[in-house]
Design a protein around this motif. Sequence first.
Motif, PDB file in Angstrom:
ATOM      1  N   ARG A  39       0.818  -1.206   0.000  1.00 25.16           N
ATOM      2  CA  ARG A  39       0.000   0.000   0.000  1.00 25.16           C
ATOM      3  C   ARG A  39       0.857   1.263   0.000  1.00 25.16           C
ATOM      4  NH1 ARG A  39      -5.197   0.199   2.167  1.00 25.16           N
ATOM      5  NH2 ARG A  39      -4.558   2.010   3.402  1.00 25.16           N
ATOM      6  N   HIS A  40       2.185   1.100   0.029  1.00 23.26           N
ATOM      7  CA  HIS A  40       3.065   2.254   0.172  1.00 23.26           C
ATOM      8  C   HIS A  40       4.406   1.939  -0.496  1.00 23.26           C
ATOM      9  CE1 HIS A  40       5.627   5.259   2.157  1.00 23.26           C
ATOM     10  NE2 HIS A  40       4.515   5.924   2.412  1.00 23.26           N
ATOM     11  N   PRO A  41       5.046   2.922  -1.129  1.00 22.32           N
ATOM     12  CA  PRO A  41       6.331   2.665  -1.805  1.00 22.32           C
ATOM     13  C   PRO A  41       7.405   2.119  -0.877  1.00 22.32           C
ATOM     14  CG  PRO A  41       5.439   4.801  -2.450  1.00 22.32           C
ATOM     15  CD  PRO A  41       4.575   4.310  -1.329  1.00 22.32           C
ATOM     16  N   ALA A  42       7.299   2.421   0.425  1.00 25.08           N
ATOM     17  CA  ALA A  42       8.320   1.953   1.371  1.00 25.08           C
ATOM     18  C   ALA A  42       8.080   0.516   1.820  1.00 25.08           C
ATOM     19  CB  ALA A  42       8.365   2.879   2.586  1.00 25.08           C
ATOM     20  N   ILE A  43       6.954  -0.057   1.422  1.00 29.91           N
ATOM     21  CA  ILE A  43       6.648  -1.445   1.765  1.00 29.91           C
ATOM     22  C   ILE A  43       6.967  -2.327   0.560  1.00 29.91           C
ATOM     23  CG2 ILE A  43       4.854  -3.079   2.450  1.00 29.91           C
ATOM     24  CD1 ILE A  43       3.371  -0.777   3.778  1.00 29.91           C
ATOM     25  N   ILE A  44       7.851  -3.282   0.758  1.00 32.30           N
ATOM     26  CA  ILE A  44       8.240  -4.177  -0.324  1.00 32.30           C
ATOM     27  C   ILE A  44       7.058  -5.069  -0.700  1.00 32.30           C
ATOM     28  CG2 ILE A  44       9.787  -6.059  -1.004  1.00 32.30           C
ATOM     29  CD1 ILE A  44      11.803  -4.975   1.053  1.00 32.30           C
ATOM     30  N   GLU A  45       6.735  -5.131  -1.983  1.00 26.67           N
ATOM     31  CA  GLU A  45       5.677  -6.027  -2.435  1.00 26.67           C
ATOM     32  C   GLU A  45       6.295  -7.381  -2.755  1.00 26.67           C
ATOM     33  OE1 GLU A  45       2.289  -4.486  -4.553  1.00 26.67           O
ATOM     34  OE2 GLU A  45       2.634  -5.958  -6.154  1.00 26.67           O
ATOM     35  N   GLN A  46       5.999  -8.357  -1.907  1.00 22.88           N
ATOM     36  CA  GLN A  46       6.675  -9.650  -2.017  1.00 22.88           C
ATOM     37  C   GLN A  46       5.867 -10.720  -1.297  1.00 22.88           C
ATOM     38  OE1 GLN A  46       9.821 -10.802  -3.383  1.00 22.88           O
ATOM     39  NE2 GLN A  46       8.923 -12.759  -2.758  1.00 22.88           N
ATOM     40  N   ASP A  47       5.786 -11.894  -1.886  1.00 19.72           N
ATOM     41  CA  ASP A  47       5.188 -13.057  -1.247  1.00 19.72           C
ATOM     42  C   ASP A  47       6.266 -13.711  -0.383  1.00 19.72           C
ATOM     43  OD1 ASP A  47       4.071 -15.506  -0.543  1.00 19.72           O
ATOM     44  OD2 ASP A  47       3.181 -15.853  -2.521  1.00 19.72           O
ATOM     45  N   PHE A  48       6.022 -13.796   0.902  1.00 15.20           N
ATOM     46  CA  PHE A  48       6.998 -14.389   1.819  1.00 15.20           C
ATOM     47  C   PHE A  48       7.381 -15.800   1.384  1.00 15.20           C
ATOM     48  CE2 PHE A  48       8.043 -16.944   5.568  1.00 15.20           C
ATOM     49  CZ  PHE A  48       9.031 -16.169   6.174  1.00 15.20           C
ATOM     50  N   LEU A  49       6.410 -16.557   0.891  1.00 17.84           N
ATOM     51  CA  LEU A  49       6.670 -17.937   0.492  1.00 17.84           C
ATOM     52  C   LEU A  49       7.575 -18.041  -0.723  1.00 17.84           C
ATOM     53  CD1 LEU A  49       3.090 -19.416   0.973  1.00 17.84           C
ATOM     54  CD2 LEU A  49       5.090 -19.844   2.421  1.00 17.84           C
ATOM     55  N   LEU A  50       7.734 -16.927  -1.440  1.00 15.72           N
ATOM     56  CA  LEU A  50       8.577 -16.928  -2.637  1.00 15.72           C
ATOM     57  C   LEU A  50       9.895 -16.191  -2.414  1.00 15.72           C
ATOM     58  CD1 LEU A  50       5.881 -16.274  -5.407  1.00 15.72           C
ATOM     59  CD2 LEU A  50       6.835 -18.456  -4.639  1.00 15.72           C
ATOM     60  N   LEU A  51      10.201 -15.830  -1.190  1.00 15.74           N
ATOM     61  CA  LEU A  51      11.487 -15.202  -0.898  1.00 15.74           C
ATOM     62  C   LEU A  51      12.632 -16.151  -1.236  1.00 15.74           C
ATOM     63  CD1 LEU A  51      10.950 -13.414   2.552  1.00 15.74           C
ATOM     64  CD2 LEU A  51      11.588 -12.331   0.396  1.00 15.74           C
ATOM     65  N   ASP A  52      13.728 -15.589  -1.710  1.00 17.21           N
ATOM     66  CA  ASP A  52      14.898 -16.393  -2.023  1.00 17.21           C
ATOM     67  C   ASP A  52      15.456 -16.993  -0.737  1.00 17.21           C
ATOM     68  OD1 ASP A  52      17.123 -17.112  -4.042  1.00 17.21           O
ATOM     69  OD2 ASP A  52      18.219 -16.197  -2.377  1.00 17.21           O
ATOM     70  N   GLN A  53      15.507 -18.304  -0.674  1.00 16.84           N
ATOM     71  CA  GLN A  53      15.893 -18.962   0.572  1.00 16.84           C
ATOM     72  C   GLN A  53      17.381 -18.797   0.875  1.00 16.84           C
ATOM     73  OE1 GLN A  53      14.237 -22.912   1.253  1.00 16.84           O
ATOM     74  NE2 GLN A  53      12.633 -22.547  -0.264  1.00 16.84           N
ATOM     75  N   GLU A  54      18.187 -18.766  -0.162  1.00 10.42           N
ATOM     76  CA  GLU A  54      19.633 -18.656   0.070  1.00 10.42           C
ATOM     77  C   GLU A  54      20.008 -17.288   0.629  1.00 10.42           C
ATOM     78  OE1 GLU A  54      23.874 -19.180  -2.372  1.00 10.42           O
ATOM     79  OE2 GLU A  54      21.968 -19.690  -3.317  1.00 10.42           O
ATOM     80  N   SER A  55      19.488 -16.222   0.028  1.00 13.50           N
ATOM     81  CA  SER A  55      19.872 -14.882   0.474  1.00 13.50           C
ATOM     82  C   SER A  55      19.225 -14.500   1.799  1.00 13.50           C
ATOM     83  CB  SER A  55      19.500 -13.851  -0.597  1.00 13.50           C
ATOM     84  OG  SER A  55      18.098 -13.839  -0.827  1.00 13.50           O
ATOM     85  N   ASN A  56      18.149 -15.168   2.189  1.00 12.86           N
ATOM     86  CA  ASN A  56      17.485 -14.856   3.449  1.00 12.86           C
ATOM     87  C   ASN A  56      17.815 -15.838   4.568  1.00 12.86           C
ATOM     88  OD1 ASN A  56      15.343 -12.515   3.165  1.00 12.86           O
ATOM     89  ND2 ASN A  56      15.289 -13.672   1.256  1.00 12.86           N
ATOM     90  N   TYR A  57      18.628 -16.829   4.273  1.00 16.89           N
ATOM     91  CA  TYR A  57      18.965 -17.837   5.276  1.00 16.89           C
ATOM     92  C   TYR A  57      19.710 -17.203   6.445  1.00 16.89           C
ATOM     93  CZ  TYR A  57      21.135 -21.933   7.412  1.00 16.89           C
ATOM     94  OH  TYR A  57      21.552 -22.889   8.301  1.00 16.89           O
ATOM     95  N   GLU A  58      19.134 -17.368   7.652  1.00 11.85           N
ATOM     96  CA  GLU A  58      19.707 -16.830   8.892  1.00 11.85           C
ATOM     97  C   GLU A  58      20.082 -15.354   8.751  1.00 11.85           C
ATOM     98  OE1 GLU A  58      22.789 -19.412  10.346  1.00 11.85           O
ATOM     99  OE2 GLU A  58      21.345 -20.980  10.873  1.00 11.85           O
ATOM    100  N   LYS A  59      19.196 -14.595   8.149  1.00 13.69           N
ATOM    101  CA  LYS A  59      19.444 -13.172   7.917  1.00 13.69           C
ATOM    102  C   LYS A  59      18.784 -12.276   8.965  1.00 13.69           C
ATOM    103  CE  LYS A  59      18.555  -9.518   4.486  1.00 13.69           C
ATOM    104  NZ  LYS A  59      18.067  -9.235   3.100  1.00 13.69           N
ATOM    105  N   TRP A  60      17.668 -12.706   9.542  1.00 11.92           N
ATOM    106  CA  TRP A  60      16.832 -11.820  10.343  1.00 11.92           C
ATOM    107  C   TRP A  60      16.919 -12.146  11.828  1.00 11.92           C
ATOM    108  CZ3 TRP A  60      15.161  -7.995   7.390  1.00 11.92           C
ATOM    109  CH2 TRP A  60      15.067  -8.238   6.009  1.00 11.92           C
ATOM    110  N   ASP A  61      16.951 -11.082  12.641  1.00 13.83           N
ATOM    111  CA  ASP A  61      16.932 -11.247  14.101  1.00 13.83           C
ATOM    112  C   ASP A  61      15.509 -11.467  14.601  1.00 13.83           C
ATOM    113  OD1 ASP A  61      19.785 -10.649  14.669  1.00 13.83           O
ATOM    114  OD2 ASP A  61      19.258  -8.673  13.877  1.00 13.83           O
ATOM    115  N   VAL A  62      14.551 -10.822  13.959  1.00 10.09           N
ATOM    116  CA  VAL A  62      13.149 -10.921  14.359  1.00 10.09           C
ATOM    117  C   VAL A  62      12.294 -11.001  13.088  1.00 10.09           C
ATOM    118  CG1 VAL A  62      11.252  -9.886  15.673  1.00 10.09           C
ATOM    119  CG2 VAL A  62      13.621  -9.473  16.382  1.00 10.09           C
TER     120      VAL A  62
END
Length: 304
Positions: free
Chosen positions: A151-174
């Motif tokens: 709904r806003h340019p600052a919000i990434i439009e992305q399906d969580f289930l289709l996120l790249d698994q390699e680049s997001n592996y153990e990337k996030w603290d929360v």
Amino acid sequence: MPKARKRKTPITLTDPTTTTIHTTSNSNSSSKPKSGRTVIRRFHVLLKLQTQLQKAAFHDPSKKTELLNVEREIEDLGGLKAYQRMSVIGQGSDRGGGSEKVLVGWLRDMELHKLQAEKKLQLLEVGALKPDNYASCSSWIENTPMDLNSRHPAIIEQDFLLLDQESNYEKWDVISLSLVLNFVPEPLDRGRMLGLAYDFLVDGGHLFVALPLPCLSNSRYLDFEHFTGLMKFLGFTQLQCHWREGGKMVYYLFRKEIRGVGADPGSSQTRGANSNVIPERFTKKTVLRQGNRNNFSIVLCNSR
């Protein structure tokens, strides 16, 4: 073109365990809390039915008419825009505020805000309806808001289930899944979402889950014990849980444990080699309660 006559329209799901739901599709009073909840509930029902009919229509062309009728009603309700608008209204300060207040309070209780001099917490906010939910904590939280339909340019439009698994592996603290799981139509995809959240969190990272209370308190296939058991199997330790009798929401905070420490064997369903040992109780829908219940469930997949 004359306006369509507003009337109550019965929708009967093809799942024989699902009850018939009657509700009005009048969105003119959508700013009212009760009306907003009705639109959201109605949209969830229609989205589930749409998914069922899309699969059925692939093998049975006669289902295409039913599918078109469902898609037409979704559009009549305003589609995702109507759902998002109602959700934003529901997060207003005059109605208790957003669930981010609960998450921030729990993170502060653990004194994670005191680590700001070292490194900001990397937060992935899935299903973000506003870009600034964590603006007041910007000194210690680096928030990445994401939604299926931004709904806003600052919000990434992305399906969580289709996120790249390699680049997001153990990337996030929360990772925050606030009113997200209940919006996913398929039980298997809900399970896969939780498995991916485990993979995407750093060891010791935290997963925040917020659900409508009836998903656990009045489901035919899911209760509090079954849900926490499933989360433990995936490799999470429950740190916090908050809900109240007569309330509308339940909030959880989980910590990701290192596999083999506090987690059942074979806990990974997204990349683990032992996914074939997932207990049967987590791989199929089992009736836990009788009577007039909803059909919310979460299922893990034995195969990849």
